[in-house]
Design a protein around this motif. Structure first.
Motif, PDB file in Angstrom:
ATOM      1  N   VAL A  77       7.171  66.379  56.619  1.00 38.86           N
ATOM      2  CA  VAL A  77       8.004  65.343  57.281  1.00 38.86           C
ATOM      3  C   VAL A  77       8.109  65.640  58.778  1.00 38.86           C
ATOM      4  N   LEU A  79       6.033  67.150  60.751  1.00 34.43           N
ATOM      5  CA  LEU A  79       4.799  66.783  61.472  1.00 34.43           C
ATOM      6  C   LEU A  79       4.670  65.261  61.565  1.00 34.43           C
ATOM      7  N   ALA A  80       5.102  64.546  60.508  1.00 34.30           N
ATOM      8  CA  ALA A  80       5.019  63.067  60.560  1.00 34.30           C
ATOM      9  C   ALA A  80       5.852  62.581  61.755  1.00 34.30           C
ATOM     10  N   ILE A  81       7.043  63.170  61.877  1.00 32.62           N
ATOM     11  CA  ILE A  81       7.921  62.749  62.994  1.00 32.62           C
ATOM     12  C   ILE A  81       7.243  63.075  64.319  1.00 32.62           C
ATOM     13  N   VAL A  82       6.615  64.256  64.356  1.00 34.60           N
ATOM     14  CA  VAL A  82       5.978  64.624  65.641  1.00 34.60           C
ATOM     15  C   VAL A  82       4.913  63.606  65.995  1.00 34.60           C
ATOM     16  N   ILE A  83       4.165  63.186  64.969  1.00 36.22           N
ATOM     17  CA  ILE A  83       3.068  62.237  65.254  1.00 36.22           C
ATOM     18  C   ILE A  83       3.646  60.912  65.771  1.00 36.22           C
ATOM     19  N   SER A  84       4.663  60.389  65.082  1.00 38.43           N
ATOM     20  CA  SER A  84       5.182  59.056  65.523  1.00 38.43           C
ATOM     21  C   SER A  84       5.806  59.195  66.907  1.00 38.43           C
TER      22      SER A  84
ATOM     23  N   LEU D  70      -2.249  72.029  57.321  1.00 41.88           N
ATOM     24  CA  LEU D  70      -1.604  70.775  57.801  1.00 41.88           C
ATOM     25  C   LEU D  70      -1.311  70.893  59.292  1.00 41.88           C
ATOM     26  N   VAL D  74      -2.744  68.548  62.285  1.00 40.97           N
ATOM     27  CA  VAL D  74      -1.926  67.750  63.224  1.00 40.97           C
ATOM     28  C   VAL D  74      -2.256  68.153  64.651  1.00 40.97           C
ATOM     29  N   LEU D  77      -5.199  66.443  65.587  1.00 36.88           N
ATOM     30  CA  LEU D  77      -4.958  65.007  65.780  1.00 36.88           C
ATOM     31  C   LEU D  77      -4.382  64.771  67.176  1.00 36.88           C
ATOM     32  N   ILE D  78      -3.407  65.613  67.554  1.00 35.95           N
ATOM     33  CA  ILE D  78      -2.738  65.389  68.843  1.00 35.95           C
ATOM     34  C   ILE D  78      -3.685  65.745  69.977  1.00 35.95           C
ATOM     35  N   ALA D 160       9.134  63.524  49.992  1.00 33.10           N
ATOM     36  CA  ALA D 160       8.664  63.986  51.306  1.00 33.10           C
ATOM     37  C   ALA D 160       7.317  63.352  51.636  1.00 33.10           C
ATOM     38  N   GLY D 163       7.800  59.772  52.516  1.00 29.18           N
ATOM     39  CA  GLY D 163       8.473  59.691  53.823  1.00 29.18           C
ATOM     40  C   GLY D 163       7.486  59.965  54.944  1.00 29.18           C
ATOM     41  N   ALA D 164       6.734  61.018  54.756  1.00 25.96           N
ATOM     42  CA  ALA D 164       5.793  61.384  55.836  1.00 25.96           C
ATOM     43  C   ALA D 164       4.844  60.227  56.101  1.00 25.96           C
ATOM     44  N   ILE D 167       6.554  57.354  57.909  1.00 27.06           N
ATOM     45  CA  ILE D 167       6.845  57.589  59.338  1.00 27.06           C
ATOM     46  C   ILE D 167       5.563  57.580  60.155  1.00 27.06           C
ATOM     47  N   ALA D 168       4.567  58.256  59.629  1.00 29.22           N
ATOM     48  CA  ALA D 168       3.444  58.544  60.533  1.00 29.22           C
ATOM     49  C   ALA D 168       2.380  57.457  60.500  1.00 29.22           C
TER      50      ALA D 168
END
Lengths: 102, 935, 548, 206
Positions: A77, A79-84, D70, D74, D77-78, D160, D163-164, D167-168
């Motif tokens: 979760v 990391l998802a927030i970081v991406i958005s 993971l 990420v 990705l960034i 989770a 949710g992830a 959000i993403a």
């Protein structure tokens, strides 16, 4: 020379300290998430250490097991927030988003 | 009092007729009724009331059966209005009661008689008003008559006050009848407020009389009058600084000055000329303004009790007379001259009241009503003739005697009367007043009698006499100045001026609502030239003039002077008739009353009167008989005689001594400023203080806490960690606590507070050696013995709530007496002085750990009085010091040591009283004491 | 029916509000008629309260049912001479103000009707409650609808005015609540059980300074409501912003609660403090009279002028109350009635021209006497009543108050030797009343028509006549024959004064100890409870032998 | 058992600390991720010294295998923006907090070192073998005593994941438009409220 519970607890608290310092001082989301992982791991060490000295049951280790599971969920979760957030402000710096101030 | 049946019913009718008339006309004016009906009701109601008044007056005369001065009252009670409790007099009821005695009887006749004539006159004078306005005018006129009758016929001060303010209201409405002109409306408002200021005085006067005599009824107040001299408000001091009589009469006189336009509050009368002429005639000549004197006559016994007030009235009256006369001399408009002449004549009446000649004053009221009403109506008829609705400027008139025949001779007769020509009514009434003044100036002193016992000092008499003499001469002068300028002379000065109105055959008297050309925005009606050929007024106007003219002549003979030089006695009907209800100064101060052997005042009065008349009329004849007015002087409001005064004096007098401006400056402006100031303060200061400050305060405090929300994640994390650290510190060290679970005698069970991973070690008698090892059990019981006691305590049971507890020591200690309540001392033993009782009891603990009390001043019970003077008690016994129970108990201390998971230990000790479970409340500083006490 | 009359009085408007709540919003005329109908029925019902026997001073139609047992709170209602006419004033003026507002209020009709009905419940409850807690509940309940009426249907700055009104009264009443609780606490300490009953609590005799503080709290709450001088700034704002109906009911009834509160609660409970602080509060009242009149004189806004005139009139009432003489207090209560009638009528009249011209500025009018004759007549009559012309109701009330104040320094309590000076200053208030009212009359009615728009003003409509008619009748009825009102009031007022003097006499030298009076208030209750539990038996033993 | 245990403890503890410091202190997030990997592997070894075989395996499998991967994913990705330039602002406070943090950790750990606890007999199954920490023992513990939490954790993991994703996930164009429009609306509303507040304060202030 025998390794008593004190040494493990000392190690765990050092690790926890490092994780806390990382979380408080670094202004990069990713690093902060990783330092949270470090803190969680230090907790696991402590749990397992205590369980080692009460070996009649596996409470400590089962708890550590669950901590790992939850850490995984939390990382996902986070990391998802970081991406958005990254999509919004093109940077992962934690000080940028302050819309929720007074 | 003879309550004869039909008379008191009739009494009611007198008031009811105009009242019902007013209500009927009011509805008529709104719902529309034809003019003749309005005419009939308007005059009919007053005339009917006049007839009933005559009937009652005759009834009164019959009741007096011959003796004119006899007591005779017709009275009628309607209902109880409300009641008042007066300290010292119990409950007095204020009821709506009317009564007619000789004074009010005559006054009713004046009001209804002359009032009726004026109503008649007004019928035609107000002819050209529209129907609604016509009916509205007569509603107010009838309402005025009704209120005046209520005022006159009232039998107590409160009902009189109803009439008093009712009359004020009607004058407000009547003066402001032409309300479309702001100037008239303002004049009405000024009249009402000036009257209201006076009414304040009447209210306070009423209350003082109520406080002094316990009742509002005139009869009772007059009866109790003699006693008022020495009673008074004692602001602390014994002898009253002001007697009730002085205070009451002073305030009542303030009321009278408001209503009867005397010096301080007369400013409203000249402006009241804004009302139509019949209004001025009725209100400002005959009835309303005389109510002040009526009140003074009604309460004459009370007025006679206070020298200061009588003197002030005399002085103010005569000064008003003089001042008003000087102003009247320079005026150029008829109604203004008559207005100031009224103020001056009222000054005469009040001067008469001031010198104690009440009957003379009231006689002047009577005669003045006739000739002044006639003069006003005459002026009205002149204005009617020349087509002006504001006023008649005498400089523009002249030679009217040929054209207005009846108006001329009635006007002449009234001028003669007011000037005081012999055998005319004015002469007799004025002579009586001068006689009153003279008899005060020349008191008839028996040998050895000094003047300080008298009510009034001679100097007041002389002052009044001289000022009145000058005023009388001036009165004669300005009246005849007006007469000659208006009626004599050959040509009619504005014969040419008014021709451009001729084509409307001279009737230009429709009120100005359509010729607005220069009425400066509706402030006052337009000025326009007079009609070229004035003509006599219709019969409806001239008939009242003739009646009043005849009255002005013959009415004087009612009050002939009772003594003429040369010892001739004349029948004084007026004096006898009035003596029934008005007190005269002669009764209480014979020295101030002229009699056969003391003729000097009569000679002085007679000569002054005749002299004043002669000089005044002669000078006026000399100056104005057939004078010519030159235009430029007229433009400056002057004629050739008044010009001699010189411009500054003339303008000063013409502008009414600039009293209005002085009032505005001295009173109105500051009060208005204060009002404005208080309004601003209210808005800014008071409001801000209470609302803005609290609002700012709340927002400020709120702002402080918002600073915490910085929006930065770091900061929140940091605060989070801080909290966690603080929490962890709590768990680092154990937090022991100790409770007494139960107590049987000396065996006590205690319980320690539990905690995560706590272990306990008890040391019940706190001697350093714990009884057991660290264990998980948190309760422990222990039996204490004598040597475990660490101290002693005394419980003092107070009157309420839980008992007070004080520590005891080996050494003696005094008990704080206010703990012992109110009554702790014992009776005084013989031979002891008082101070011994004030020594508080002393307590201490003996070696055998018993309580010892040395009583000293206290009453101690329940213990055994030993030989060396103190009582001993065992622990738990109850002693009584005074009414307060006292108990004495030992105190012990237990300690516990707690260890937590981290191995940190904490020690905690608790002291408690061995008396059944109460915790030691007193701060027992016993740590230092054990050695001294325990072993 | 008669023993539950008072509850019925409270129930009818409440049920009415429910009924209207269930009526659909579109039935506008139905809602209007039903709401006024309910209130009229309530008025007729309240007439039967007059059937009570008010010759003695006892409370009539008393209803007493325990509500919260443990805290001693009971649902106790009662009415006596003092409150009977105030109840009737409420039930008369609420329908009138609602009836008047139906011409102007056109949004949210249903809520307006419900707010008014709940307001009536609150007011009646406050007048009838004899239990301090119940009184406090109704005192607060009354605030909410009034806040809504001003805040929702008011003028431009209605929210500011409504909030200000609400906060002012709320702050005051919170202090009062604290005082009530302290008092109940002291009662508990004395007798061991709780009660909020007014008659029981009057038996508590507090030490002097405690009494002063509690009286201060009560006095503040009521002074804000009266309103008295320093706390009056909410009144002009509330009146200016309130709709016509709202300001009529606010002026006519809500202000009376403050004065009623003094007589019913503050003075009987704290006699020593009342005697000590009475003259000062009366002096503040007198200052209020003159200050209110001054402010009124310079206002350009007619409603503000009338609002400040209320401050001046209520100053009179305060003076009357603290004069503590029979005619002073009954004059004050009568003046409350008169002020309700005449100021209510004044606000209706101001509303009339406001609806036609939508401005309250005096300068905007002038010379409308010619255009609206009937309106002029009524306005003049009400003005005369407001400035106390004899023959109208204002005079009787004012005369009795002034007379009461003038004679008030002889009794135990009263204004002391300043009584006469205060009366003189108060009497000048009568003059200033005439000044500012006639100033307003001159500005509106007399003189030429300055603004041509005034020429087309229509005179009073039938509806406005109907609303004003009962008030006109009352003006002359009270003015000419006040006995109908005074006879019912007199016994209760005399009882109030004699009780007060008797209790003051009883407790004036006990200024330090907390005591309890006997039920009839004659002597002190001897308290057995002053020894600790265990010791009492011993004490009884010891009491018999003096020095054993 | 003692010396090999002690050596393993020292090695794995040291490596763990180095890994921790690496994740916290390194400038580039990728390097931090690798340090984290090292840290986790060292701890797995540590669990072995504490007889926690299943946990060591899980640590490697779940933590190292899933979570660190993971993170790396990420970071990839960034891309370059993942590295935040060092900002001088607040340097002193960060140094200060390091010093304070360090000293606190030191005292706590010294206070803890040297505590011994009695070694108690380990859990044995009916057959008598020592199953403490083994898969069998843990299996019994998880699936019998801790069954309910186990199910709950699986639910938590599901939540989770969803949710992830929620959000993403990348927004569709029209959603993007709605977000932008709602953003504008929110800004405008805030401006209006500020204006009214300012006007009210002005009124109150006047």
């Amino acid at each position: 020379m025998d390794v008593g519970i004190g040494e493990y607890l000392a190690l765990a608290s050092i690790l926890f300290g490092i994780g806390a310092m990382g979380f408080l001082t670094r202004r990069n989301f990713l690093i902060q998430l990783m330092s949270i992982e470090v803190m969680l791991n230090s907790v696991n060490v402590m749990l397992v250490a205590f369980n080692r000295y009460q070996p009649s049951n596996h409470d400590g280790q089962v708890f550590a097991f669950f901590v790992i599971a939850i850490a995984a969920a939390e990382a996902a979760v986070g990391l998802a927030i970081v991406i958005s957030l990254f999509r919004l402000q093109k940077s992962v710096e934690t000080d940028l988003p302050s819309a929720l101030k007074h | 009092m003879l309550d004869s049946f039909p008379a008191d019913r009739a009494l009611l009718l007198i008031v009811l007729f105009p009242l019902v008339g007013a209500i009927a006309l009011g509805l008529a004016s709104r719902l529309g009724a034809n003019r003749s009906a309005v005419r009939f009701v308007a005059v009919g109601s007053v005339f009917a009331s006049f007839v009933t008044a005559l009937f009652c007056f005759a009834k009164l005369y019959v009741m007096k059966d011959g003796d004119l001065g006899g007591e005779a009252v017709i009275s009628r009670q309607l209902w109880e209005w409300f009641h008042v409790t007066v300290p010292g007099f119990g409950q007095t009821s204020v009821d709506v009661r009317f009564s007619m005695d000789s004074l009010s009887g005559l006054m009713t006749l004046v009001v209804t008689g002359i009032g009726g004539l004026i109503h008649l006159y007004a019928l035609s004078y107000m002819e050209e008003e529209d129907d609604a306005g016509y009916a509205r005018f007569f509603t107010y006129l009838n309402l005025f008559t009704a209120s005046m009758l209520i005022l006159v016929l009232a039998s107590n001060l409160v009902v009189m006050f109803v009439g008093w303010e009712g009359v004020g209201l009607c004058s407000y409405l009547l003066i402001g009848y032409k309300y479309q002109y702001t100037k008239y409306a303002k004049a009405g408002k000024k009249a009402f407020i000036a009257n209201r200021v006076g009414d304040l005085g009447v209210i306070i006067g009423m209350f003082t009389l109520l406080a002094a005599t316990g009742s509002f009824e005139f009869a009772e107040i007059n009866a109790a009058a003699p006693g008022l001299k020495n009673m008074g408000f004692t602001f602390g001091g014994e002898t009253p600084f002001f007697s009730f009589a002085t205070i009451a009469c002073g305030f009542l006189f303030l009321g009278c000055t408001g209503k009867s336009a005397q010096i301080p509050l007369y400013v409203w009368l000249p402006d009241a000329m804004a009302g139509p002429t019949p209004v001025s005639a009725l209100i400002h000549a005959a009835t309303m303004v005389t109510s002040g004197i009526y009140l003074c006559c009604r309460l004459s016994p009370v007025f006679l009790q206070s020298t200061t007030v009588m003197a002030t009235i005399a002085i103010i009256g005569s000064v008003t007379a003089l001042v008003a006369a000087t102003i009247a001399v320079v005026q150029k408009e008829m109604k203004k001259i008559l207005a100031y002449s009224t103020v001056s004549q009222l000054g005469f009446m009040f001067a008469a009241v001031g010198v104690g000649a009440f009957t003379a004053g009231f006689f002047h009221v009577f005669t003045h009503a006739f000739f002044k009403a006639c003069l006003f109506l005459g002026a009205g008829s002149v204005m009617h003739a020349i087509g002006s609705h504001t006023d008649a400027n005498i400089f523009k008139l002249g030679g009217l005697r040929h054209k207005l025949k009846t108006t001329h001779w009635t006007f002449l007769v009234s001028c003669l009367a007011i000037a005081g020509t012999p055998f005319f009514s004015g002469f007799f009434s004025k002579d009586e007043i001068l006689l009153g003044a003279a008899s005060v100036a020349l008191p008839h002193l028996t040998e050895g009698q000094t003047t300080e016992g008298l009510l009034l000092q001679p100097w007041t008499g002389w002052f009044v006499l001289i000022t009145l003499f000058v005023a009388a001469t001036m009165t004669a002068f300005y009246m005849f100045r007006m007469y000659f300028l208006a009626f004599w002379g050959e040509e009619y000065r504005s014969a040419h001026g008014g021709d451009h109105h001729d084509q409307e055959h001279g009737h230009t008297h429709n009120d100005g609502h359509h010729d607005d050309h220069h009425d400066n925005g509706g402030y006052e009606p337009a000025e326009h030239a007079y009609a070229a050929k004035p003509h006599e007024s219709p019969v409806l106007m001239t008939f009242p003039l003739q009646v009043l003219g005849v009255g002005a002549v013959i009415v004087g003979f009612l009050g002939l002077p009772h003594l003429l030089p040369g010892g001739i006695h004349l029948p004084n009907l007026w004096g006898e008739w009035m003596s029934a209800s008005i007190a005269s100064i002669g009764d209480s101060f014979p020295a101030l009353h002229a009699s056969e052997e003391h003729m000097s005042p009569i000679y002085v009065a007679m000569t002054f009167g005749l002299l004043a008349w002669a000089i005044g009329v002669g000078a006026a004849y000399q100056a104005y008989a057939n004078a010519t007015i030159d235009e430029d002087l007229a433009a400056k409001n002057m004629d050739h005689i008044t010009a001699k005064l010189g411009a500054p004096v003339h303008t000063f007098l013409f502008d009414k001594w600039r009293v209005d401006e002085a009032y505005d400056f001295a009173i109105l402006k500051p009060i208005r400023g204060l009002a404005q100031l208080s309004a601003n303060i209210d808005q800014s200061f008071v409001d801000t203080l209470l609302t803005r400050f609290t609002a700012w305060g709340a927002r400020g405090v709120g702002w402080v806490f918002t600073r915490l929300q910085t929006g930065v994640v770091h900061f929140y994390g940091f605060v989070f960690i801080l909290g966690a650290a603080a929490l962890s510190w709590w768990f680092l060290y154990p937090h022991p606590s100790l409770e007494v679970r139960s107590q049987e005698g000396a065996r006590v069970t205690v319980e320690a507070g539990t905690g995560l991973g706590y272990e306990y070690q008890f040391d019940m008698d706190s001697d350093g050696q714990p009884e057991g090892e660290f264990g998980s059990a948190n309760t422990q019981s222990f039996a204490y013995d004598a040597d475990d006691h660490v101290g002693f305590v005394m419980n003092i049971g107070t009157l309420r709530g839980d008992p007070e507890q004080i520590p005891l020591f080996r050494s003696e200690q005094q008990i704080d007496t206010d703990l012992l309540g109110v009554s702790w001392q014992r009776e005084l033993a013989e031979g002891e002085d008082e101070s011994a009782l004030n020594v508080p009891p002393v307590v201490w603990v003996t070696q055998e750990s018993k309580l010892a009390i040395r009583p000293n001043g206290a009453l101690v019970r329940g213990g055994q009085l030993g030989d060396d003077g103190y009582m001993t008690f065992a622990p738990g016994d109850v002693a009584r010091i005074g009414r307060v129970p006292v108990q004495f108990h030992p105190v012990v201390r237990a300690t516990v040591e707690v260890r937590n998971a981290f191995g940190h230990t904490r020690k905690y000790s608790e002291e408690f009283v061995l008396d059944g479970g109460s915790r030691a409340t007193a701060r027992l500083q016993l740590t230092g004491a054990p050695q001294e006490v325990a072993r | 029916m008669s023993e539950h009359l008072l509850s019925l009085l409270l129930l009818v408007p409440f049920v009415g509000a429910l009924v209207i709540a269930f009526m659909p919003r579109q039935w506008v005329t139905a809602i209007r008629n039903v709401s006024v109908g309910i209130m009229l029925f309530e008025f007729i019902l309240s007439l039967s309260v007059l059937k009570g026997d008010y010759t003695g001073a006892a409370y009539q139609f008393v209803e007493h049912t325990p509500w919260v047992e443990s805290l001693g709170i009971s649902y106790k209602l009662g009415v006596d001479g003092i409150s009977v006419w105030l109840v009737l004033l409420t039930t008369l003026l609420t329908p009138i103000s609602l009836f008047v507002s139906w011409t102007t209020i056109d949004t949210k009709i249903k809520e307006y009707a419900i707010a008014f009905l709940m307001l009536e419940v609150g007011m009646l409850g406050a007048f009838l409650a004899l239990d301090l807690f119940l009184f406090y509940v109704f005192w607060e309940l009354m605030l909410v609808p009034m806040y809504l009426i001003v805040g929702v249907w008011g003028g431009r700055e209605r929210v500011y005015a409504a909030v200000k009104f609400f906060l002012y009264t709320m702050v005051g009443s919170l202090l009062m609540l604290v005082a009530i609780l302290y008092l109940v606490g002291q009662y508990k300490e004395l007798t061991g059980n709780y009660t909020f009953d007014l008659i029981e609590l009057t038996r508590v005799v507090l030490p002097f300074n405690a009494q002063l503080w509690l009286f201060g709290a009560f006095a503040l709450a009521f002074a804000i409501k009266v309103p008295m001088f320093p706390f009056h700034t909410w009144l002009p704002d509330a009146h200016v912003q309130a709709p016509t109906g709202g300001s009529v009911i606010l002026a006519a009834v809500l202000l009376k609660l403050g004065a009623y509160g003094f007589i019913r609660f503050a003075m009987p409970l704290f006699p020593l403090a009342t005697q000590y602080a009475g003259p000062t509060i009366a002096a503040i009242g007198v200052v209020g009279i003159i200050y209110g009149a001054y402010c009124a004189w310079v206002q350009r806004d007619v409603k503000k002028l009338v609002a400040y005139s209320s401050v001046s009139h209520m100053g009179f009432i305060a003076l009357g109350i603290f004069a503590m003489t029979s005619q002073g207090v009954s004059g004050a209560i009568l003046q409350m009635l008169n002020h309700g009638v005449s100021t209510g009528a004044l606000f209706i009249l101001v509303g009339v021209i406001y609806e036609r011209r939508h401005t309250r500025d005096l300068e905007a009018f002038g010379g409308i006497a010619r255009v609206m004759p009937w309106y002029t007549i009524l306005f003049i009559i009400v003005t005369m009543s407001s400035i106390g012309l004899p023959g109208t109701n204002g005079f009787v009330g004012e005369f009795m108050i002034l007379c009461g104040a003038f004679l008030s320094n002889e009794g135990y309590v009263g204004l002391g030797h300043w009584a006469r000076v205060m009366t003189m200053f108060a009497a000048t208030g009568v003059i200033f009343a005439a000044v500012y009212m006639l100033h307003a009359v001159l500005k509106i009615f007399w003189g030429p028509i300055k603004h041509h728009v005034n020429e087309k003003l229509t005179d009073l409509t039938r509806r406005e006549f109907i609303a004003l008619a009962p008030l006109m009748v009352l003006i002359f009825w009270v003015g000419l024959y006040p006995a109908t009102f005074l006879d019912k009031m007199e016994p209760s007022v005399n009882a109030f004064i004699s009780d007060f003097n008797q209790r003051w006499d009883q407790t004036k030298n006990n200024t330090t100890e907390l005591r309890l009076l006997t039920a009839d208030g004659r002597g002190f209750e001897s308290l057995g409870g002053d020894l600790p539990e265990g010791a009492r038996a011993q004490a009884d033993l010891a009491r018999d032998g003096v020095n054993r | 058992m003692s010396t090999s245990n002690f050596v393993l403890f020292l090695v794995s503890g040291g490596l763990a600390i180095v890994g921790a410091i690496g994740t916290v202190a390194s400038r580039k997030p990728l390097r931090a991720a690798v340090a984290l990997l090292l840290h986790i592997i060292a701890l797995a070894a540590l669990y072995l010294t504490l007889h926690a075989e299943l946990l060591a395996a899980l640590q490697l499998l779940v933590y190292a295998g899933a979570i660190v991967v993971l993170f790396v994913f990420v970071i990839m990705l960034i891309g370059p923006a993942a590295e935040v330039p060092s900002n001088p602002r607040g340097k002193i406070t960060r140094l200060l907090s390091l010093v304070v943090g360090g000293s606190v950790m030191a005292t706590v750990s010294f206070a803890l070192v040297g505590h011994t606890a009695p070694r108690l007999p380990m859990l044995r199954n009916e057959a008598g073998e020592n199953i403490f920490g083994t898969v069998e023992g843990m299996g019994v513990a998880i699936y019998q005593q801790a069954l309910v939490p186990f199910e709950l954790v699986s639910a938590a993991l599901l939540v989770a994941i969803i949710g992830a994703i929620a959000i993403a996930r990348s927004r569709t164009p029209q959603e993007q438009a709605v977000v932008v429009e709602r953003q504008a609306e929110r800004i405008e509303l805030a401006a209006a409220r500020d204006a009214e507040l300012a006007q009210a304060t002005a009124k109150v202030g006047s």
